[in-house]
Design an enzyme around this catalytic site. Structure first.
Site, PDB file in Angstrom:
ATOM      1  N   TRP A   1       0.868  -1.179   0.000  1.00 35.57           N
ATOM      2  CA  TRP A   1       0.000   0.000   0.000  1.00 35.57           C
ATOM      3  C   TRP A   1       0.902   1.226   0.000  1.00 35.57           C
ATOM      4  O   TRP A   1       1.579   1.499   1.006  1.00 35.57           O
ATOM      5  CB  TRP A   1      -0.887  -0.046   1.250  1.00 35.57           C
ATOM      6  CG  TRP A   1      -1.701   1.164   1.594  1.00 35.57           C
ATOM      7  CD1 TRP A   1      -1.671   1.852   2.782  1.00 35.57           C
ATOM      8  CD2 TRP A   1      -2.745   1.802   0.826  1.00 35.57           C
ATOM      9  NE1 TRP A   1      -2.591   2.872   2.789  1.00 35.57           N
ATOM     10  CE2 TRP A   1      -3.264   2.862   1.590  1.00 35.57           C
ATOM     11  CE3 TRP A   1      -3.262   1.574  -0.452  1.00 35.57           C
ATOM     12  CZ2 TRP A   1      -4.278   3.693   1.128  1.00 35.57           C
ATOM     13  CZ3 TRP A   1      -4.284   2.413  -0.912  1.00 35.57           C
ATOM     14  CH2 TRP A   1      -4.779   3.448  -0.124  1.00 35.57           C
TER      15      TRP A   1
ATOM     16  N   SER B   1       1.018   4.327   0.737  1.00 40.34           N
ATOM     17  CA  SER B   1       0.124   5.138   1.579  1.00 40.34           C
ATOM     18  C   SER B   1       0.454   6.625   1.541  1.00 40.34           C
ATOM     19  O   SER B   1       1.608   7.019   1.743  1.00 40.34           O
ATOM     20  CB  SER B   1       0.262   4.623   3.023  1.00 40.34           C
ATOM     21  OG  SER B   1      -0.157   5.586   3.962  1.00 40.34           O
ATOM     22  N   GLY B   2      -0.565   7.433   1.345  1.00 41.51           N
ATOM     23  CA  GLY B   2      -0.371   8.883   1.405  1.00 41.51           C
ATOM     24  C   GLY B   2      -0.116   9.348   2.829  1.00 41.51           C
ATOM     25  O   GLY B   2       0.665  10.273   3.062  1.00 41.51           O
ATOM     26  N   PHE B   3      -0.772   8.707   3.772  1.00 37.58           N
ATOM     27  CA  PHE B   3      -0.567   9.051   5.182  1.00 37.58           C
ATOM     28  C   PHE B   3       0.883   8.806   5.578  1.00 37.58           C
ATOM     29  O   PHE B   3       1.525   9.648   6.220  1.00 37.58           O
ATOM     30  CB  PHE B   3      -1.505   8.200   6.048  1.00 37.58           C
ATOM     31  CG  PHE B   3      -1.332   8.414   7.525  1.00 37.58           C
ATOM     32  CD1 PHE B   3      -1.977   9.441   8.177  1.00 37.58           C
ATOM     33  CD2 PHE B   3      -0.508   7.571   8.260  1.00 37.58           C
ATOM     34  CE1 PHE B   3      -1.800   9.644   9.543  1.00 37.58           C
ATOM     35  CE2 PHE B   3      -0.325   7.766   9.622  1.00 37.58           C
ATOM     36  CZ  PHE B   3      -0.971   8.802  10.268  1.00 37.58           C
TER      37      PHE B   3
ATOM     38  N   ASP C   1      -1.389  14.674   6.659  1.00 37.64           N
ATOM     39  CA  ASP C   1      -1.946  14.056   5.451  1.00 37.64           C
ATOM     40  C   ASP C   1      -3.167  14.864   4.988  1.00 37.64           C
ATOM     41  O   ASP C   1      -4.307  14.449   5.132  1.00 37.64           O
ATOM     42  CB  ASP C   1      -2.340  12.607   5.797  1.00 37.64           C
ATOM     43  CG  ASP C   1      -2.872  11.833   4.611  1.00 37.64           C
ATOM     44  OD1 ASP C   1      -2.620  12.231   3.469  1.00 37.64           O
ATOM     45  OD2 ASP C   1      -3.564  10.809   4.845  1.00 37.64           O
TER      46      ASP C   1
ATOM     47  N   ASP D   1      -2.135   4.909  -3.335  1.00 40.44           N
ATOM     48  CA  ASP D   1      -3.109   5.796  -2.698  1.00 40.44           C
ATOM     49  C   ASP D   1      -2.958   7.175  -3.332  1.00 40.44           C
ATOM     50  O   ASP D   1      -2.074   7.939  -2.945  1.00 40.44           O
ATOM     51  CB  ASP D   1      -2.793   5.836  -1.195  1.00 40.44           C
ATOM     52  CG  ASP D   1      -3.646   6.812  -0.431  1.00 40.44           C
ATOM     53  OD1 ASP D   1      -4.634   7.311  -0.998  1.00 40.44           O
ATOM     54  OD2 ASP D   1      -3.326   7.070   0.748  1.00 40.44           O
TER      55      ASP D   1
ATOM     56  N   ARG E   1     -12.922   4.870  -3.487  1.00 42.59           N
ATOM     57  CA  ARG E   1     -12.951   4.912  -2.012  1.00 42.59           C
ATOM     58  C   ARG E   1     -14.123   5.763  -1.542  1.00 42.59           C
ATOM     59  O   ARG E   1     -14.205   6.948  -1.851  1.00 42.59           O
ATOM     60  CB  ARG E   1     -11.622   5.454  -1.511  1.00 42.59           C
ATOM     61  CG  ARG E   1     -11.584   5.758  -0.030  1.00 42.59           C
ATOM     62  CD  ARG E   1     -10.154   5.890   0.408  1.00 42.59           C
ATOM     63  NE  ARG E   1     -10.020   6.556   1.674  1.00 42.59           N
ATOM     64  CZ  ARG E   1      -8.848   6.721   2.286  1.00 42.59           C
ATOM     65  NH1 ARG E   1      -7.746   6.263   1.722  1.00 42.59           N
ATOM     66  NH2 ARG E   1      -8.774   7.330   3.445  1.00 42.59           N
TER      67      ARG E   1
ATOM     68  N   HIS F   1     -14.370   2.893   4.053  1.00 46.92           N
ATOM     69  CA  HIS F   1     -13.532   3.227   5.212  1.00 46.92           C
ATOM     70  C   HIS F   1     -14.425   3.577   6.397  1.00 46.92           C
ATOM     71  O   HIS F   1     -15.510   4.140   6.229  1.00 46.92           O
ATOM     72  CB  HIS F   1     -12.635   4.416   4.854  1.00 46.92           C
ATOM     73  CG  HIS F   1     -11.367   4.494   5.647  1.00 46.92           C
ATOM     74  ND1 HIS F   1     -10.999   3.574   6.593  1.00 46.92           N
ATOM     75  CD2 HIS F   1     -10.351   5.423   5.628  1.00 46.92           C
ATOM     76  CE1 HIS F   1      -9.830   3.905   7.110  1.00 46.92           C
ATOM     77  NE2 HIS F   1      -9.408   5.023   6.541  1.00 46.92           N
TER      78      HIS F   1
END
Ligand code: SPV
Ligand code: MG
Length: 271
Positions: free
Chosen positions: A21, A23-25, A35, A62, A136, A167
């Site tokens: 993943w 991930s953007g976070f 983020d 992401d 999403r 989510h």
């Protein structure tokens, strides 16, 4: 499993996970940033490309809100597919987005028709039909309830999404379980059980409709735990004399860097 740079992606692969993943976070946190759409597409894409160069696992990228509107999405998909992603997740928030798990976050969703256009653009732009477009749905995160979440998910599937990421930030799996049980759409679901870790793989798979679990931020959190612990010990001890037992030897980093290959190549080519 989440990763935020090539090394963490390599460790994901070595551990035995079957996908990465991007991930953007995690990338935001690794840059010392929140983020909230501060990391640019160029930065995320180049990290993702570097991960793809160092691993063979499929990468789920992401892309937050897709870095713009449906027109921008055409370019985003071309770039991510070209850079070696296996899938993208595009979220139905307005730009700039706010990270999903923050309590009381400002969560604004895009008009359904506009997001459908973004999904349709993504489907249109991909070259390989196996490149997954994952929509999403943030309706539960925005507190809009299951009915709205189901309605949005249905519209996103109708627009051509291959999967729906639903989510939730509830501390128990009830909300997500209820959504999963109610979902009778034509595509499978993706979940991110960070807030409700009781939902492990076996019960999620038993619900039949979930085909992907994303462990959203465990690489960066593991790194922070390790660094905080070791740095504090060095400060307290006034030196590095006691930390070797807590950290990998330098030889492990050499192994990950493939220094044995460098040695072999030196012997072969350096004259
Ligand atoms: C991420 O890892 O960037 C995600 C998952 O989008 S979450 O932070 O839970 O929204
Ligand atoms: Mg994200």
């Amino acid at each position: 499993m989440a990763a935020h740079n090539p090394l963490s992606a390599m460790l994901v692969e070595e551990a035995g996970f079957d996908g990465i993943w991007a991930s953007g976070f995690e990338l935001s946190a690794a840059n010392g940033l929140p983020d909230v759409s501060l990391v640019t597409m160029t930065e995320h894409l180049s990290t993702m490309r570097a991960m793809a160069e160092r691993t063979s696992l499929p990468i789920v990228a992401d892309v937050d809100t897709g870095y713009g509107n449906a027109i921008n999405i055409l370019h985003t998909i071309e770039q991510y597919e070209g850079a070696g992603a296996a899938a993208v997740v595009i979220e139905d928030k307005t730009f700039p987005k706010v990270t999903s798990l923050i309590a009381g976050g400002r969560q604004e969703l895009l008009r359904i028709e506009e997001f459908q256009g973004k999904i349709e653009a993504a489907v249109h732009a991909r070259k390989d039909p196996d490149f997954l477009i994952i929509a999403r749905d943030e309706a539960l995160i925005a507190g809009l309830g299951e009915e709205v979440a189901l309605a949005r998910a249905g519209k996103y599937a109708a627009a051509g999404a291959d999967m729906i990421l639903i989510h939730s930030k509830q501390k128990t799996p009830d909300e997500i379980e209820s959504f999963i049980n109610a979902w009778d759409g034509p595509v499978p679901l993706v979940i991110v059980p960070t807030a409700y870790p009781q939902m492990t793989e076996a019960p999620a798979i038993a619900l039949k409709k979930v085909k992907m679990l994303i462990y959203g931020n465990h690489a960066i959190r593991a790194s922070v735990t390790a660094m905080q612990k070791v740095f504090a010990q060095i400060i307290n001890d006034g030196g590095i004399q006691n930390v070797n037992a807590e950290i990998v030897p330098v030889s492990e980093i050499f192994r990950l860097q493939k220094m044995d290959e460098v040695r072999a190549n030196e012997e072969r080519f350096l004259r």
